[in-house]
Write a protein that holds these residues in place. Structure first.
Motif, mmCIF file in Angstrom:
data_model
loop_
_atom_site.group_PDB
_atom_site.id
_atom_site.type_symbol
_atom_site.label_atom_id
_atom_site.label_comp_id
_atom_site.label_asym_id
_atom_site.label_seq_id
_atom_site.Cartn_x
_atom_site.Cartn_y
_atom_site.Cartn_z
ATOM 1 N N HIS A 52 43.266 45.177 39.062
ATOM 2 C CA HIS A 52 42.852 46.378 39.795
ATOM 3 C C HIS A 52 43.125 46.238 41.289
ATOM 4 C CE1 HIS A 52 40.206 46.480 36.138
ATOM 5 N NE2 HIS A 52 40.828 47.637 36.088
ATOM 6 N N ASP A 107 58.252 27.927 38.076
ATOM 7 C CA ASP A 107 57.012 28.523 37.555
ATOM 8 C C ASP A 107 56.448 27.677 36.424
ATOM 9 O OD1 ASP A 107 54.971 30.130 36.696
ATOM 10 O OD2 ASP A 107 56.232 31.845 36.158
ATOM 11 N N SER A 108 55.278 27.086 36.646
ATOM 12 C CA SER A 108 54.640 26.308 35.561
ATOM 13 C C SER A 108 53.852 27.219 34.618
ATOM 14 C CB SER A 108 53.721 25.233 36.148
ATOM 15 O OG SER A 108 52.724 25.822 36.942
HETATM 16 C C1 LIG Z 1 39.881 36.486 36.289
HETATM 17 C C2 LIG Z 1 40.566 36.977 37.546
HETATM 18 C C3 LIG Z 1 40.774 38.326 37.727
HETATM 19 C C4 LIG Z 1 41.393 38.786 38.868
HETATM 20 N N1 LIG Z 1 41.560 40.133 39.015
HETATM 21 C C5 LIG Z 1 42.185 40.601 40.113
HETATM 22 C C6 LIG Z 1 42.356 42.004 40.286
HETATM 23 O O1 LIG Z 1 41.927 42.808 39.455
HETATM 24 N N2 LIG Z 1 42.994 42.423 41.409
HETATM 25 C C7 LIG Z 1 43.472 41.555 42.350
HETATM 26 O O2 LIG Z 1 44.051 41.992 43.334
HETATM 27 N N3 LIG Z 1 43.320 40.227 42.201
HETATM 28 C C8 LIG Z 1 42.691 39.726 41.114
HETATM 29 N N4 LIG Z 1 42.506 38.391 40.971
HETATM 30 C C9 LIG Z 1 43.054 37.493 42.013
HETATM 31 C C10 LIG Z 1 44.557 37.297 41.768
HETATM 32 O O3 LIG Z 1 44.737 36.752 40.493
HETATM 33 C C11 LIG Z 1 45.146 36.376 42.828
HETATM 34 O O4 LIG Z 1 44.824 36.843 44.124
HETATM 35 C C12 LIG Z 1 46.673 36.304 42.700
HETATM 36 O O5 LIG Z 1 47.047 35.932 41.414
HETATM 37 C C13 LIG Z 1 47.212 35.305 43.713
HETATM 38 O O6 LIG Z 1 48.588 35.200 43.548
HETATM 39 P P1 LIG Z 1 49.370 33.858 43.841
HETATM 40 O O7 LIG Z 1 50.807 34.211 43.669
HETATM 41 O O8 LIG Z 1 48.911 33.268 45.108
HETATM 42 O O9 LIG Z 1 48.870 32.820 42.705
HETATM 43 P P2 LIG Z 1 48.985 32.867 41.114
HETATM 44 O O10 LIG Z 1 49.148 34.246 40.630
HETATM 45 O O11 LIG Z 1 47.831 32.081 40.593
HETATM 46 O O12 LIG Z 1 50.329 32.076 40.830
HETATM 47 C C14 LIG Z 1 50.427 30.702 41.067
HETATM 48 C C15 LIG Z 1 51.798 30.261 40.617
HETATM 49 O O13 LIG Z 1 52.038 28.901 40.998
HETATM 50 C C16 LIG Z 1 52.583 28.200 39.878
HETATM 51 N N5 LIG Z 1 52.436 26.774 40.099
HETATM 52 C C17 LIG Z 1 51.351 26.052 40.522
HETATM 53 N N6 LIG Z 1 51.672 24.742 40.629
HETATM 54 C C18 LIG Z 1 52.978 24.627 40.260
HETATM 55 C C19 LIG Z 1 53.881 23.530 40.161
HETATM 56 N N7 LIG Z 1 53.503 22.293 40.470
HETATM 57 N N8 LIG Z 1 55.133 23.775 39.733
HETATM 58 C C20 LIG Z 1 55.534 25.034 39.428
HETATM 59 N N9 LIG Z 1 54.733 26.117 39.510
HETATM 60 C C21 LIG Z 1 53.470 25.902 39.929
HETATM 61 C C22 LIG Z 1 51.845 28.809 38.703
HETATM 62 O O14 LIG Z 1 52.435 28.519 37.460
HETATM 63 C C23 LIG Z 1 51.985 30.286 39.095
HETATM 64 O O15 LIG Z 1 53.287 30.737 38.796
HETATM 65 C C24 LIG Z 1 41.850 37.884 39.852
HETATM 66 C C25 LIG Z 1 41.651 36.522 39.674
HETATM 67 C C26 LIG Z 1 41.002 36.066 38.539
HETATM 68 C C27 LIG Z 1 40.743 34.598 38.378
#
Ligand SMILES: Cc1cc2nc3c(=O)[nH]c(=O)nc-3n(C[C@H](O)[C@H](O)[C@H](O)COP(=O)(O)OP(=O)(O)OC[C@H]3O[C@@H](n4cnc5c(N)ncnc54)[C@H](O)[C@@H]3O)c2cc1C
Length: 307
Positions: A53, A40-41
């Motif tokens: 939400h 996790d970065s």
């Molecule tokens: C401002 C905002 C508000 C939002 N509000 C909502 C909401 O209310 N409800 C909702 O359902 N969704 C919401 N979203 C969308 C939601 O944030 C994403 O759909 C969700 O976070 C996706 O999850 P994920 O695990 O794919 O990515 P993320 O949560 O972005 O996680 C990505 C992970 O990858 C890691 N990573 C990346 N590259 C590397 C690397 N090279 N080495 C190690 N680790 C790495 C990061 O550190 C992180 O741990 C919102 C988004 C934004 C921008």
């Protein structure tokens, strides 16, 4: 003395990313008794959000709270989590070599990329301070909180039109700001007019408000339009270049492509989950894709071990 491959620490699965997608996959894989490492970065897409939400049972909690609970619930299953960036990945002889920031190298049998997306926001003075509070990009995440308020939409061309029409679900009072000539096709202009969406083409100087809460959109001539929320079309880029390094197919439109079922990419043994493979970009979808990928990974490992 160089380290031989056999000496490298070996995992069944390394998960890159610990947002909802990575943590959800880790939970299922941990329960499958797999040796799992999550890297996790600590750069999460929703870092700017106050509350999350639309996530069943976690509606309205801070996003960090979901991750805290997610990490806590991995503990009984022996899943390792390291706050470290993965800087390189290499596929070799049906396994993968993972290089961590600092140079440490590890080996795993399957890889899951849950690396998310990064939003590139319009460069409007004042926007950064308001993003996640009164400036948003996703109506499904934050539309309810702006319901019945004077809403602005920032966008150009057909994406601006689509977002403005979309916002009518949450408020009757929607204004589209094109920040320059809108040059809309007649049909689009007529559709906006039919739904009482005014189009303001003046150049925007800044967003003004207090404590992150938008009060008005100010034009370069000094005039302003009062608004309580602004929805913008953000451009999304991959959260990391790792998928491309592994030669997975990645497209602008759909992100990291999946080749078959259970989230496997176009490179055998490499899976993707969450926002990185653009589908519906919601946290609960990311978590569901993480579980789906975990299922696919465990089945693939069983195929190999129990042939
Ligand atoms: C401002 C905002 C508000 C939002 N509000 C909502 C909401 O209310 N409800 C909702 O359902 N969704 C919401 N979203 C969308 C939601 O944030 C994403 O759909 C969700 O976070 C996706 O999850 P994920 O695990 O794919 O990515 P993320 O949560 O972005 O996680 C990505 C992970 O990858 C890691 N990573 C990346 N590259 C590397 C690397 N090279 N080495 C190690 N680790 C790495 C990061 O550190 C992180 O741990 C919102 C988004 C934004 C921008």
């Amino acid at each position: 003395m160089s380290t031989s491959r056999e000496d490298l620490l070996r995992y069944d699965v390394i998960i890159v990313g610990a947002g909802p997608a990575g943590l959800s996959a880790a939970l299922i894989l941990g329960r499958c008794r797999r040796r799992v490492l999550v890297c996790d970065s600590r750069r999460y897409r929703n870092d700017a959000a106050q509350l999350m939400h639309g996530f069943l049972s976690r509606d309205g909690v801070p996003p960090a709270e979901l991750r805290r609970i997610g990490r806590e619930q991995l503990a009984p299953y022996g899943v390792e989590i390291r706050d470290v960036t993965v800087v390189d990945l290499r596929a070799e002889r049906r396994q993968f070599e993972v290089t961590l920031e600092g140079g440490e190298r590890l080996v795993c049998r399957k890889l899951l990329l849950a690396t998310g997306l990064v939003d590139r926001l319009p460069e409007l003075p004042g926007l950064a301070e308001m993003y996640g509070k009164s400036v948003h990009h996703c109506p499904y995440c934050d539309g309810w909180e702006a319901r019945d308020q004077p809403i602005g939409v920032y966008g150009q061309g057909c994406t601006g039109v689509a977002l403005a029409l979309n916002m009518k679900t949450w408020s009757r009072d929607v204004v589209l700001f094109s920040d320059g000539p809108a040059s809309l096709p007649e049909a689009d202009a007529a559709r906006l007019a039919r739904h009482e969406i005014a189009v303001r083409e003046e150049r925007i100087a800044r967003l003004e408000g207090k404590d992150g809460m938008l009060e008005r959109v100010v034009f370069t001539d000094g005039s302003a339009v009062a608004r309580r929320a602004l929805f913008v079309k953000a451009r999304q880029e991959q959260g990391s270049e790792l998928a491309r390094k592994l030669r997975c197919e990645v497209t602008e439109e759909r992100g990291v492509e999946t080749a078959d079922k259970h989230e496997e990419t176009t490179v055998e043994g490499v899976f993707v989950a969450g926002d990185a493979s653009k589908d519906v970009l919601l946290a609960i979808m990311a978590a569901a894709e993480g579980a789906d990928a975990a299922f696919g990974i465990n089945c693939a490992l069983q195929e190999e071990d129990l042939a």
